[in-house]
Design a protein around this motif. Sequence first.
Motif, mmCIF file in Angstrom:
data_model
loop_
_atom_site.group_PDB
_atom_site.id
_atom_site.type_symbol
_atom_site.label_atom_id
_atom_site.label_comp_id
_atom_site.label_asym_id
_atom_site.label_seq_id
_atom_site.Cartn_x
_atom_site.Cartn_y
_atom_site.Cartn_z
ATOM 1 N N LYS A 31 0.825 -1.214 0.000
ATOM 2 C CA LYS A 31 0.000 0.000 0.000
ATOM 3 C C LYS A 31 0.857 1.260 0.000
ATOM 4 C CE LYS A 31 -3.831 -2.141 2.529
ATOM 5 N NZ LYS A 31 -4.581 -2.149 3.794
ATOM 6 N N LEU A 32 2.125 1.082 0.299
ATOM 7 C CA LEU A 32 3.039 2.227 0.397
ATOM 8 C C LEU A 32 3.695 2.521 -0.946
ATOM 9 C CD1 LEU A 32 4.709 1.097 3.725
ATOM 10 C CD2 LEU A 32 3.238 3.099 3.442
ATOM 11 N N PRO A 33 4.189 3.752 -1.121
ATOM 12 C CA PRO A 33 4.940 4.063 -2.348
ATOM 13 C C PRO A 33 6.169 3.150 -2.467
ATOM 14 C CG PRO A 33 4.436 6.068 -1.112
ATOM 15 C CD PRO A 33 4.040 4.908 -0.242
ATOM 16 N N ALA A 34 6.612 2.908 -3.680
ATOM 17 C CA ALA A 34 7.706 1.969 -3.941
ATOM 18 C C ALA A 34 8.968 2.330 -3.155
ATOM 19 C CB ALA A 34 8.010 1.926 -5.441
ATOM 20 N N LYS A 35 9.301 3.613 -3.092
ATOM 21 C CA LYS A 35 10.522 4.044 -2.394
ATOM 22 C C LYS A 35 10.412 3.750 -0.899
ATOM 23 C CE LYS A 35 13.453 5.913 -4.253
ATOM 24 N NZ LYS A 35 14.589 5.321 -4.940
ATOM 25 N N THR A 36 9.231 3.956 -0.325
ATOM 26 C CA THR A 36 9.018 3.689 1.097
ATOM 27 C C THR A 36 9.155 2.189 1.369
ATOM 28 O OG1 THR A 36 7.538 5.598 1.227
ATOM 29 C CG2 THR A 36 7.412 4.001 3.024
ATOM 30 N N GLN A 37 8.586 1.372 0.485
ATOM 31 C CA GLN A 37 8.723 -0.084 0.616
ATOM 32 C C GLN A 37 10.193 -0.484 0.585
ATOM 33 O OE1 GLN A 37 6.386 -2.552 -2.078
ATOM 34 N NE2 GLN A 37 4.967 -0.861 -2.378
ATOM 35 N N GLU A 38 10.924 0.098 -0.378
ATOM 36 C CA GLU A 38 12.330 -0.262 -0.548
ATOM 37 C C GLU A 38 13.144 0.114 0.693
ATOM 38 O OE1 GLU A 38 15.784 0.146 -3.973
ATOM 39 O OE2 GLU A 38 14.119 1.562 -3.984
ATOM 40 N N VAL A 39 12.911 1.307 1.222
ATOM 41 C CA VAL A 39 13.626 1.752 2.422
ATOM 42 C C VAL A 39 13.325 0.814 3.589
ATOM 43 C CG1 VAL A 39 13.716 3.569 4.183
ATOM 44 C CG2 VAL A 39 13.839 4.184 1.761
ATOM 45 N N PHE A 40 12.051 0.467 3.775
ATOM 46 C CA PHE A 40 11.664 -0.421 4.878
ATOM 47 C C PHE A 40 12.326 -1.789 4.740
ATOM 48 C CE2 PHE A 40 9.096 -3.636 6.926
ATOM 49 C CZ PHE A 40 8.920 -3.091 8.190
ATOM 50 N N ARG A 41 12.287 -2.358 3.540
ATOM 51 C CA ARG A 41 12.864 -3.687 3.328
ATOM 52 C C ARG A 41 14.375 -3.672 3.594
ATOM 53 N NH1 ARG A 41 8.933 -6.842 0.859
ATOM 54 N NH2 ARG A 41 7.289 -5.642 -0.139
ATOM 55 N N LEU A 42 15.064 -2.623 3.089
ATOM 56 C CA LEU A 42 16.511 -2.532 3.307
ATOM 57 C C LEU A 42 16.822 -2.402 4.798
ATOM 58 C CD1 LEU A 42 17.548 -0.149 0.384
ATOM 59 C CD2 LEU A 42 18.081 -2.579 0.598
ATOM 60 N N SER A 43 16.002 -1.643 5.517
ATOM 61 C CA SER A 43 16.247 -1.425 6.941
ATOM 62 C C SER A 43 15.897 -2.659 7.779
ATOM 63 C CB SER A 43 15.423 -0.230 7.424
ATOM 64 O OG SER A 43 15.489 -0.119 8.821
ATOM 65 N N ARG A 44 14.685 -3.147 7.634
ATOM 66 C CA ARG A 44 14.214 -4.184 8.541
ATOM 67 C C ARG A 44 14.491 -5.609 8.070
ATOM 68 N NH1 ARG A 44 14.356 0.051 11.169
ATOM 69 N NH2 ARG A 44 12.805 0.491 12.741
#
Length: 196
Positions: A133-146
């Motif tokens: 549901k989130l923008p692609a960049k937000t998804q990418e940042v979350f995945r890289l972080s968590r």
Amino acid sequence: MRLSSLKELDDELILKALSEGNRLALAELYERYWYALYRVALQKTKSQEIAEELVQDLFVQLWQKRASLAVRRADFYLFSALKYSVIDYIKRQIVHEKFQQYQQTFGSQVDESTEEQLAYHDLVGTIETELLKLPAKTQEVFRLSRFEGQTIPEISERLALTDKAVEYHLSKALKLLRAQLRDYSFVLLLILVAQG
């Protein structure tokens, strides 16, 4: 400009041609450095496939960042960038191995109970659904972080964002997940406090 004429130029002029969008300049840099970069990557990763992939990605990133590059020595830039790519790869491997160990340790417990197994798959599905549901960049940042364990500065460098922008995307993702995953309070706590 022909490729043969580029062979006579030094790195600084090749990089200038690259920054102006000259694909032959990229090809010349690739020709000059790919094998030395590949050997270093192979020595560090012990995998031909991974070494080739890391070097290939390095040149793709070089092309993508060509307009904003402020580099005079291609060799220093490329070998430094490769060092960080190798470190990122090794970190991802460590995270993956820890996850594998977790699954081996606790996976059998999940397998013992159909109810727990369904709850686990439901949680994974819910996280993935909410992330989409989130923008692609937000998804990418979350995945890289968590999921990959990268720090904010590492994500900033990898995605060419400011630290503040990375923090914004991470905060946005966490806010959504907090709201949507209240029923999974313990697992949610682990996700929210995991260090990037």
